[in-house]
Structures are given as structure tokens and as C-alpha cells.
Design a protein around this motif. Sequence first.
Motif, PDB file in Angstrom:
ATOM      1  N   ASN A 106      57.581 -11.563 -18.085  1.00 56.89           N
ATOM      2  CA  ASN A 106      57.275 -13.007 -18.059  1.00 56.89           C
ATOM      3  C   ASN A 106      55.766 -13.251 -18.011  1.00 56.89           C
ATOM      4  O   ASN A 106      55.294 -14.155 -17.303  1.00 56.89           O
ATOM      5  CB  ASN A 106      57.937 -13.676 -16.847  1.00 56.89           C
ATOM      6  CG  ASN A 106      59.438 -13.544 -16.844  1.00 56.89           C
ATOM      7  OD1 ASN A 106      60.073 -13.540 -17.900  1.00 56.89           O
ATOM      8  ND2 ASN A 106      60.020 -13.417 -15.667  1.00 56.89           N
ATOM      9  N   THR A 163      58.556 -12.195 -10.312  1.00 54.78           N
ATOM     10  CA  THR A 163      58.599 -13.402 -11.142  1.00 54.78           C
ATOM     11  C   THR A 163      57.789 -13.214 -12.411  1.00 54.78           C
ATOM     12  O   THR A 163      58.151 -13.723 -13.472  1.00 54.78           O
ATOM     13  CB  THR A 163      58.081 -14.623 -10.366  1.00 54.78           C
ATOM     14  OG1 THR A 163      56.757 -14.347  -9.886  1.00 54.78           O
ATOM     15  CG2 THR A 163      58.974 -14.955  -9.190  1.00 54.78           C
ATOM     16  N   SER A 164      56.688 -12.468 -12.330  1.00 54.67           N
ATOM     17  CA  SER A 164      55.904 -12.143 -13.523  1.00 54.67           C
ATOM     18  C   SER A 164      54.983 -10.968 -13.211  1.00 54.67           C
ATOM     19  O   SER A 164      54.664 -10.702 -12.047  1.00 54.67           O
ATOM     20  CB  SER A 164      55.069 -13.343 -13.992  1.00 54.67           C
ATOM     21  OG  SER A 164      54.101 -13.703 -13.027  1.00 54.67           O
ATOM     22  N   SER A 188      46.851 -23.661 -18.517  1.00 53.74           N
ATOM     23  CA  SER A 188      46.768 -23.503 -17.063  1.00 53.74           C
ATOM     24  C   SER A 188      46.339 -24.827 -16.439  1.00 53.74           C
ATOM     25  O   SER A 188      45.693 -25.649 -17.082  1.00 53.74           O
ATOM     26  CB  SER A 188      45.784 -22.390 -16.695  1.00 53.74           C
ATOM     27  OG  SER A 188      44.464 -22.719 -17.124  1.00 53.74           O
ATOM     28  N   THR A 236      54.751  -5.742 -19.603  1.00 52.70           N
ATOM     29  CA  THR A 236      54.846  -7.158 -19.259  1.00 52.70           C
ATOM     30  C   THR A 236      56.193  -7.503 -18.624  1.00 52.70           C
ATOM     31  O   THR A 236      57.187  -6.826 -18.842  1.00 52.70           O
ATOM     32  CB  THR A 236      54.682  -8.057 -20.505  1.00 52.70           C
ATOM     33  OG1 THR A 236      55.774  -7.801 -21.404  1.00 52.70           O
ATOM     34  CG2 THR A 236      53.368  -7.810 -21.219  1.00 52.70           C
ATOM     35  N   THR A 286      53.504 -14.530 -19.879  1.00 52.71           N
ATOM     36  CA  THR A 286      52.870 -15.776 -20.333  1.00 52.71           C
ATOM     37  C   THR A 286      53.475 -17.008 -19.665  1.00 52.71           C
ATOM     38  O   THR A 286      53.103 -18.127 -19.998  1.00 52.71           O
ATOM     39  CB  THR A 286      53.005 -15.911 -21.863  1.00 52.71           C
ATOM     40  OG1 THR A 286      54.399 -15.918 -22.218  1.00 52.71           O
ATOM     41  CG2 THR A 286      52.306 -14.767 -22.576  1.00 52.71           C
ATOM     42  N   LYS A 287      54.368 -16.792 -18.725  1.00 52.30           N
ATOM     43  CA  LYS A 287      55.022 -17.915 -18.043  1.00 52.30           C
ATOM     44  C   LYS A 287      54.136 -18.438 -16.918  1.00 52.30           C
ATOM     45  O   LYS A 287      53.660 -17.680 -16.072  1.00 52.30           O
ATOM     46  CB  LYS A 287      56.373 -17.467 -17.473  1.00 52.30           C
ATOM     47  CG  LYS A 287      57.177 -18.591 -16.833  1.00 52.30           C
ATOM     48  CD  LYS A 287      58.518 -18.080 -16.336  1.00 52.30           C
ATOM     49  CE  LYS A 287      59.333 -19.194 -15.698  1.00 52.30           C
ATOM     50  NZ  LYS A 287      60.648 -18.701 -15.213  1.00 52.30           N
ATOM     51  N   LEU A 288      53.917 -19.748 -16.899  1.00 47.35           N
ATOM     52  CA  LEU A 288      53.093 -20.353 -15.856  1.00 47.35           C
ATOM     53  C   LEU A 288      53.810 -20.325 -14.512  1.00 47.35           C
ATOM     54  O   LEU A 288      55.029 -20.495 -14.435  1.00 47.35           O
ATOM     55  CB  LEU A 288      52.751 -21.802 -16.210  1.00 47.35           C
ATOM     56  CG  LEU A 288      51.869 -22.048 -17.434  1.00 47.35           C
ATOM     57  CD1 LEU A 288      51.662 -23.538 -17.634  1.00 47.35           C
ATOM     58  CD2 LEU A 288      50.531 -21.345 -17.289  1.00 47.35           C
ATOM     59  N   GLY A 289      53.037 -20.117 -13.454  1.00 45.44           N
ATOM     60  CA  GLY A 289      53.586 -20.131 -12.110  1.00 45.44           C
ATOM     61  C   GLY A 289      52.483 -20.398 -11.104  1.00 45.44           C
ATOM     62  O   GLY A 289      51.292 -20.341 -11.433  1.00 45.44           O
ATOM     63  N   SER A 343      49.380 -18.033 -15.690  1.00 46.45           N
ATOM     64  CA  SER A 343      50.302 -16.935 -15.978  1.00 46.45           C
ATOM     65  C   SER A 343      49.707 -15.608 -15.527  1.00 46.45           C
ATOM     66  O   SER A 343      48.503 -15.512 -15.239  1.00 46.45           O
ATOM     67  CB  SER A 343      50.595 -16.879 -17.484  1.00 46.45           C
ATOM     68  OG  SER A 343      49.427 -16.506 -18.195  1.00 46.45           O
TER      69      SER A 343
END
Length: 425
Positions: free
Chosen positions: A54, A37-38, A163, A52, A56-59, A193
Motif C-alpha cells: 500500500n 497499513t503501509s 499529501s 511495497t 502510495t495510499k495516503l494515511g 503515503s
Amino acid sequence: MKWIKFVVFFSVGLISFVRIVSAAPSAKPIDLKESLTSAVVVDARTGQVLATRNATKLGMIASQSKMLTAYAALRAIHDGKLTWDTPIPITSKADLSHQPKYVYSHLDIKAGDHLTVRELYNAMLTISANDASFALSEYLTPRGMTTQAALQSWANELKLDHSKWYNAAGQVNGNAFENKIAHEPGEAANLASAEHLAMLAREIIKLDPNIRTLGESDFISYKSASANRTVKLTTDQFLFRHQHSKKVSNPNHLIIEGLKTGSTPESGAAFTGIVKDQAGHEFITVVNGAGYYTDTVTRYQETINIVNDVLKSQVPETFEAGSVLSDCKKVKMLDMKRKEVPVVVGQTKTFWHQKQAPIKVNHTTLSRHPKKVARGQSVALAQLALPDVVFLPNTSVNSRNLLLKSTIDTTQAPWWTRVWRDIFG
């Protein structure tokens, strides 16, 4: 005719500039193709981002959240507000003694017990003890502030922008027991992230270099008053070294030194790691969504895979402490008697790029204008010509550049000399 000369001059200059830029090696991070996913790979020393997905994608980050409490504890120790031996009370909020350990990792402690900062810190990072994180974060929360607000304030200090934090253990809000936030939905969970986690890990390494030694530990122990004994526990790293590593393909013999796993049904299997290659290069890695959350192998395999991707695609160039840069042997210091001060590289650093071509120094920046310069004193920073280079957002200027130190002693020039140089150079 003047305009023709100008066009010719401008064209020659533009062509020269394009040639210089095209000749410079690109340092653009590579795109990771793994089914995650990241993810992110970072040079641990410089903060340079090498790969990298993803990032900088929040999860949801599950138990990797515990690193934020570890950071807060380390900062408090650094500021002299507590020590490793400070006793921390276990309150009802941290008492998970009635919960099944196979569902919620916890210690054999109850409300009224006291454990030291060291015991809680070690348990929180090596076996992901939820009660240890609850207890330590509650103790570190400033008076008049909720622990949720304290977590958010620590995240803001580190510039973990956007965040979100609900509890210190990384539990979904509905499963946080007395740490549940009543006005938030039960499914609310800490969000950050891969880049945030790498930033957090790098700060922990800087504040606690011994984190690598902790990662080498097969066991941790703590004194439980309620159990009336010293408890010895096997660490996650022991399980990896002696069980899971046998199932991992590791052709480059990378060494996983720690740092923190994360596992919930919502986030999947995850791992923020410190990884070292055989040449001694150290990386911070983050993988999220590496298989089902109970998987004990995939998160480590994917960690090794993404570092190997970097080693295949990126070329390290190391500048050794004490070496002389071919295109920056001296630094102009017009205020000094010696207006050109010979310099050497002050700290060994490695920068990465995608083809074998020497990195050039773009320019130097004086760190200050002293009245006296001593041999070995830092006098300038050399910025490297690295197109598309990316660093973690909270990376300092010193980390991004090469520190240059003087090889001579010199003092400030007389005022008339300084005035003359200001006018005529």
C-alpha cells in the motif's frame, strides 16, 4: 513473395525480441506480506523501489511529519539563508512548557528563549520534540504565508502529490494548541503515503549525510535560558540500541541508523528508517501501522522483517566505479576527433532484480556535446535493461542510470569531418 519474406523477417525479429526481454532479469518490487497499513523498502542511493505494501495510499503519519520541517531547514542552510548556529526564537506557538511530557514530547523551554537551528533540528528528529518542530517551521515560514501553506509548498517542491499538511509536529489539528487551524476539523491530520515518506527521507540524506552520525548519538543537549542550564537528553536511538534491540530478532545483523518514529492512536506505531546490511547496502524503509502506537518494539521488528524479505527475494548487482561494461566499452561521439570514446563506470551503484542474470545495457545517452573531453569527464548515461523496475517519483535521471566517464582526452573534430559524419555516420 515479398510479403512472405516480410512476414518471416518480422517473425524472426519478434522472436528475438521476446527472447531478449524474457532473458532480462525482472526488477519488479516484491509484495510485502507483513501486517502493516503501509510500507516500502527503497535503495537509498539509486531510489529503486524494492518492496511495497500500500505504498502510495495516503494515511496519518504523526511525528514522521517532522521530516518535512527538517527538509526545509536543510534546504535553507544549503541556500545560505541560515546556518546551524542561527538562533531561533521560541514564540507562544512553540511554548509547550505547561503540557505533560509523557503525552506531548517537548523541551524545557518557554516563550522568549532562543535555541540554535542545530539544537532544534536534533531534538526534533531524535526525541520528536513538538515545540522544536513548531518553532523551526514558524521561523522558516515566508513572510505573508501561513505555516500550513509553507508546509504544503515544501511538500509540493518534493512532488509529494496529494499529501495534506496541517501542522509541523504531526499532531491531530485539535491537539496542536496555538498551531490549531480554526477553519479545519479537530480530527484533521497530516496525510502522506509510505512512498512520500521515503522520498522525504532520501532528500534529507542527500542534504545532510551526517544524519547517520546523529542516529548514532546516545544523547543530545541544548541550552535552556529559562531553566538556566544545559539540558542533556537520551535519544530514541539510544533506547533502541540499549533496550528495544534485545527484543528484536535480527538474524542478518542489520544496522538501523535512524531516522524518525511516529506514534499517535490514530496512526499506530510507525518508523521511517535508514537501514544497512552487512554487505554495506543501504535502504530507506517505512513501516506504518506496526502495532499499537505505544509499542516500542514492533516497528523496529517489522523494519528488519521487510528488509530481510528483500534480501531473500532480490539479487544485488553492483557496478563498481572504474569498471568497464562488457556491452558498452565505448561511446560514439561523432563530433570528436575520436568518434568512439572509451568509457568506464563513473560511480559505484547497485541495482536489484529477482533472479541471478547479468543486467544488460539497453542504450546510452550523451549528456552533452562538448568541444573538448578530458579524462575522467562524464560523457554519457547507460540505461540498464531492467523490466518492471520502479523508482521513487522524484528520482533523478542520473540516479536511475549509470554514469560513464571518458578514459582519454580528445577534442572536437574539424567542421568538414563533422559534416561528413553527419551525412555518412
